[in-house]
Design a protein around this motif. Structure first.
Motif, mmCIF file in Angstrom:
data_model
loop_
_atom_site.group_PDB
_atom_site.id
_atom_site.type_symbol
_atom_site.label_atom_id
_atom_site.label_comp_id
_atom_site.label_asym_id
_atom_site.label_seq_id
_atom_site.Cartn_x
_atom_site.Cartn_y
_atom_site.Cartn_z
ATOM 1 N N ASP A 192 2.442 15.789 11.938
ATOM 2 C CA ASP A 192 3.034 16.671 10.947
ATOM 3 C C ASP A 192 2.251 16.487 9.650
ATOM 4 O O ASP A 192 2.454 15.509 8.921
ATOM 5 N N PRO A 193 1.345 17.417 9.334
ATOM 6 C CA PRO A 193 0.471 17.233 8.168
ATOM 7 C C PRO A 193 1.067 17.716 6.859
ATOM 8 O O PRO A 193 0.350 17.814 5.858
ATOM 9 N N THR A 194 2.361 18.003 6.838
ATOM 10 C CA THR A 194 2.981 18.611 5.654
ATOM 11 C C THR A 194 2.737 17.813 4.381
ATOM 12 O O THR A 194 2.402 18.369 3.324
ATOM 13 N N ALA A 195 2.911 16.502 4.440
ATOM 14 C CA ALA A 195 2.755 15.679 3.234
ATOM 15 C C ALA A 195 1.366 15.818 2.629
ATOM 16 O O ALA A 195 1.202 15.765 1.405
ATOM 17 N N ASP A 196 0.367 16.032 3.486
ATOM 18 C CA ASP A 196 -1.005 16.175 3.017
ATOM 19 C C ASP A 196 -1.284 17.589 2.520
ATOM 20 O O ASP A 196 -1.659 17.794 1.369
ATOM 21 N N ILE A 197 -1.095 18.578 3.382
ATOM 22 C CA ILE A 197 -1.549 19.928 3.041
ATOM 23 C C ILE A 197 -0.649 20.618 2.016
ATOM 24 O O ILE A 197 -1.075 21.565 1.364
ATOM 25 N N GLU A 198 0.580 20.133 1.843
ATOM 26 C CA GLU A 198 1.443 20.691 0.800
ATOM 27 C C GLU A 198 1.352 19.920 -0.515
ATOM 28 O O GLU A 198 2.050 20.225 -1.478
ATOM 29 N N GLY A 199 0.505 18.885 -0.561
ATOM 30 C CA GLY A 199 0.238 18.186 -1.806
ATOM 31 C C GLY A 199 1.189 17.070 -2.170
ATOM 32 O O GLY A 199 1.061 16.475 -3.251
ATOM 33 N N TYR A 200 2.148 16.734 -1.304
ATOM 34 C CA TYR A 200 3.109 15.682 -1.647
ATOM 35 C C TYR A 200 2.421 14.321 -1.793
ATOM 36 O O TYR A 200 2.718 13.563 -2.725
ATOM 37 N N ASP A 201 1.517 14.008 -0.874
ATOM 38 C CA ASP A 201 0.804 12.732 -0.926
ATOM 39 C C ASP A 201 0.001 12.624 -2.217
ATOM 40 O O ASP A 201 0.051 11.602 -2.917
ATOM 41 N N ALA A 202 -0.728 13.668 -2.560
ATOM 42 C CA ALA A 202 -1.535 13.647 -3.780
ATOM 43 C C ALA A 202 -0.659 13.560 -5.024
ATOM 44 O O ALA A 202 -1.031 12.913 -6.012
ATOM 45 N N ALA A 203 0.498 14.200 -5.007
ATOM 46 C CA ALA A 203 1.400 14.154 -6.160
ATOM 47 C C ALA A 203 1.911 12.732 -6.401
ATOM 48 O O ALA A 203 2.043 12.287 -7.552
ATOM 49 N N GLN A 204 2.221 12.007 -5.333
ATOM 50 C CA GLN A 204 2.659 10.619 -5.485
ATOM 51 C C GLN A 204 1.570 9.778 -6.141
ATOM 52 O O GLN A 204 1.841 8.971 -7.044
ATOM 53 N N LYS A 205 0.339 9.998 -5.724
ATOM 54 C CA LYS A 205 -0.768 9.243 -6.287
ATOM 55 C C LYS A 205 -1.036 9.642 -7.733
ATOM 56 O O LYS A 205 -1.396 8.799 -8.572
ATOM 57 N N ALA A 223 0.840 -1.204 0.000
ATOM 58 C CA ALA A 223 0.000 0.000 0.000
ATOM 59 C C ALA A 223 0.870 1.247 0.000
ATOM 60 O O ALA A 223 0.386 2.342 0.284
ATOM 61 N N ASN A 224 2.149 1.075 -0.327
ATOM 62 C CA ASN A 224 3.151 2.123 -0.154
ATOM 63 C C ASN A 224 3.212 3.040 -1.382
ATOM 64 O O ASN A 224 3.936 2.786 -2.338
ATOM 65 N N LYS A 225 2.448 4.132 -1.332
ATOM 66 C CA LYS A 225 2.374 5.048 -2.478
ATOM 67 C C LYS A 225 3.710 5.723 -2.762
ATOM 68 O O LYS A 225 4.070 5.935 -3.928
ATOM 69 N N ALA A 226 4.445 6.093 -1.712
ATOM 70 C CA ALA A 226 5.742 6.744 -1.917
ATOM 71 C C ALA A 226 6.697 5.804 -2.639
ATOM 72 O O ALA A 226 7.436 6.212 -3.550
ATOM 73 N N LEU A 227 6.685 4.554 -2.263
ATOM 74 C CA LEU A 227 7.571 3.565 -2.883
ATOM 75 C C LEU A 227 7.212 3.339 -4.348
ATOM 76 O O LEU A 227 8.084 3.316 -5.221
ATOM 77 N N ILE A 228 5.923 3.178 -4.636
ATOM 78 C CA ILE A 228 5.494 2.922 -6.012
ATOM 79 C C ILE A 228 5.715 4.149 -6.884
ATOM 80 O O ILE A 228 6.158 4.040 -8.034
ATOM 81 N N ALA A 229 5.416 5.338 -6.357
ATOM 82 C CA ALA A 229 5.592 6.558 -7.150
ATOM 83 C C ALA A 229 7.053 6.808 -7.470
ATOM 84 O O ALA A 229 7.385 7.317 -8.546
ATOM 85 N N THR A 230 7.947 6.444 -6.559
ATOM 86 C CA THR A 230 9.368 6.734 -6.728
ATOM 87 C C THR A 230 10.117 5.611 -7.420
ATOM 88 O O THR A 230 10.999 5.853 -8.258
ATOM 89 N N HIS A 231 9.783 4.370 -7.093
ATOM 90 C CA HIS A 231 10.550 3.227 -7.614
ATOM 91 C C HIS A 231 9.677 2.195 -8.320
ATOM 92 O O HIS A 231 10.113 1.049 -8.502
ATOM 93 N N GLY A 232 8.462 2.587 -8.724
ATOM 94 C CA GLY A 232 7.563 1.639 -9.368
ATOM 95 C C GLY A 232 8.153 0.912 -10.560
ATOM 96 O O GLY A 232 8.090 -0.323 -10.641
ATOM 97 N N PRO A 233 8.758 1.618 -11.538
ATOM 98 C CA PRO A 233 9.335 0.912 -12.698
ATOM 99 C C PRO A 233 10.413 -0.085 -12.317
ATOM 100 O O PRO A 233 10.478 -1.187 -12.877
ATOM 101 N N GLY A 279 -8.920 13.705 -9.782
ATOM 102 C CA GLY A 279 -9.054 12.923 -8.562
ATOM 103 C C GLY A 279 -8.935 13.736 -7.298
ATOM 104 O O GLY A 279 -8.087 14.623 -7.188
ATOM 105 N N ILE A 280 -9.803 13.449 -6.344
ATOM 106 C CA ILE A 280 -9.622 13.882 -4.957
ATOM 107 C C ILE A 280 -9.020 12.677 -4.260
ATOM 108 O O ILE A 280 -9.714 11.695 -3.971
ATOM 109 N N VAL A 281 -7.713 12.707 -4.029
ATOM 110 C CA VAL A 281 -7.005 11.510 -3.594
ATOM 111 C C VAL A 281 -6.340 11.676 -2.233
ATOM 112 O O VAL A 281 -5.562 10.821 -1.822
ATOM 113 N N ASN A 282 -6.654 12.749 -1.537
ATOM 114 C CA ASN A 282 -6.121 12.937 -0.190
ATOM 115 C C ASN A 282 -7.260 13.299 0.750
ATOM 116 O O ASN A 282 -7.869 14.364 0.614
#
Length: 447
Positions: A193-206, A104-114, A157-160
């Motif tokens: 620390d809500p930075t990943a959410d409110i600064e859009g990092y989580d949504a960008a990974q998705k 379920a690791n979005k950061a891992l798939i977004a960064t190293h998926g290929p 998408g609303i993904v966060n």
């Protein structure tokens, strides 16, 4: 009667999602075995600290700190640790050993998926990550499998869930961003620390994951344009409500034609935008997620549901687990990702969107005509203009002082135009001597 041998399942991580996966796997062994065609035996749970408090009471003998040994004895590895390392190293170890991996690791798939997909394909293993985007919402398999014969044109998408909860509170309760975020924290929707959410990092990974699947091309996370919601004000939310819009943090993935070359490319971007109240995404409330897909043949499709939560996300994980277990029973290699298109990822300036621009202007004859000319010179067409008087001097100035100029508020809605032209026009407006201030700039999507 199940004749296939039991499949050994190793779980990495026992946080809110991992603990629920373990609980459900133990509680529903017989039913899951009937669906998979083989018994699913949880052989161990790798954690950093065996004695750490858990949200679920699980058998102590399942816990270990030796993740590598656990992986080597598993048929299927479920990675729910989060983050990049050691998750990447452990997932590669699992795939290289021939084990299937569910994550379920979005950061891992977004960064190293290929990289991970290539490793899985080389040994015929399966990499499954339905829970990486949208929590319980089934969106990965529909994009990869159900729409494989179609041409996806655009995704909104609303993904966060955290940002949607905050913006929804601002819209429905009239709260400031700070107050709404505090409520989200109290209810457990926002991290300490809500930075990943409110600064859009989580949504960008998705967005990177969705764009890669939809357009069959690799979309590096660093090429996803990102804006968060920290600059969204209560006044902007109130104005959106009055104009028949809702502000949502959107992940947008679409096919574009590069105006410089005429070649096809893709865009992936995240930013807060005005969504018309009649659009289905405007009705997505609280911490829910929704993904709106536009395909050539299938038309408009919408996937809606819980975007987070331990039990909800565990549902998607277990769905992947049953799916990869069936592959063991039936036989054959895992399904590889289709990244054949090799389309370029275009910068945001080449995307086409609409702006709603709020200006404080000097209230005098000819101002509106000058502003309209600046927009026209920038290649931007005006769709609508609203004007209100913002201030009017009511007292005589002090001796020798100039009288303060009356000002007006202009709200300008544009027709679709390239992002580069819109941004340059806003910059020109900000430099104009008839514009006291550019008070708000929001994109308009979904209309």
């Amino acid at each position: 009667m199940i004749e296939y041998r039991n499949l050994r399942v190793a779980l990495l991580g026992a946080g809110s999602v991992g603990a629920q996966v373990a609980r459900l796997l133990l509680a529903h062994q017989d039913e899951l075995a009937a669906r998979a065609g083989a018994g699913l035996e949880l052989v161990g749970i790798a954690v950093r600290d065996i004695d750490a408090p858990r949200t679920v009471d699980l058998p102590r003998e399942l816990f270990t700190t030796d993740a590598e040994s656990l992986i080597l004895g598993a048929d299927i590895v479920v990675e729910l640790m989060g983050g990049i390392e050691p998750a990447r190293t452990l997932v590669l170890q699992a795939l290289n050993s021939g084990a299937d991996v569910v994550t379920a690791n979005k950061a891992l798939i977004a960064t190293h998926g290929p990289e991970l997909s290539d490793a899985a394909e080389q040994v015929g293993a399966q990499l499954a990550y339905e829970a990486a985007v949208g929590g319980a919402i089934p969106i990965i398999r529909p994009l990869r499998d159900s729409l494989a014969g179609d041409r996806v044109e655009r995704i909104l998408g609303i993904v966060n869930g955290t940002t949607n909860f905050v913006l929804d509170r601002m819209h429905t309760h009239g709260e400031s961003l700070e107050t709404a975020l505090a409520v989200a924290s109290d209810l457990g929707y926002a991290e300490a620390d809500p930075t990943a959410d409110i600064e859009g990092y989580d949504a960008a990974q998705k967005a990177a994951i969705l764009a890669g699947l939809a357009f069959h091309t690799t979309v590096p996370i660093e090429q996803v344009y990102r804006e968060g919601i920290t600059r969204v004000t209560k006044d902007e939310v109130d104005a959106a409500r009055e104009s028949g819009h809702v502000i949502k943090l959107l992940a947008i993935c679409e096919r574009l034609t590069d105006p410089a070359t005429g070649a096809e490319g893709v865009s992936a971007r995240v930013y807060p935008a005005l969504v018309p109240a009649a659009h289905p995404l405007a009705a997505v409330r609280g911490a829910h997620n929704a993904v709106f897909v536009q395909a050539s043949a299938a038309g408009d499709l919408m996937f809606y549901g819980a975007g987070a939560g331990g039990v909800e996300t565990a549902s998607a994980v277990l769905g992947d687990l049953v799916s990869v277990a069936r592959r063991h029973v039936v036989g054959g290699p895992g399904v590889a990702e289709s990244m054949h298109a090799h389309l370029p990822v275009l910068e945001i300036g080449r995307a086409v969107t609409r702006y709603q621009i709020s200006l404080q202007v000097v209230d005098q004859p000819g101002v509106l005509a000058r502003i309209a000319r600046m927009l026209s010179d920038g290649g931007v067409s005006v769709e609508a203009v609203r004007q209100t008087i913002a201030s009017d001097p009511s007292e005589s100035p002090a001796a020798g002082a100039a009288a303060p100029a009356a000002t007006a508020t202009l709200v300008i809605g544009t027709h679709p135009a390239p992002e580069s032209a819109l941004a340059a026009t806003v910059e020109a407006l900000a430099q104009s001597d008839v514009v006291a201030a550019v008070t708000s700039v929001l994109r308009v999507e979904g209309s």
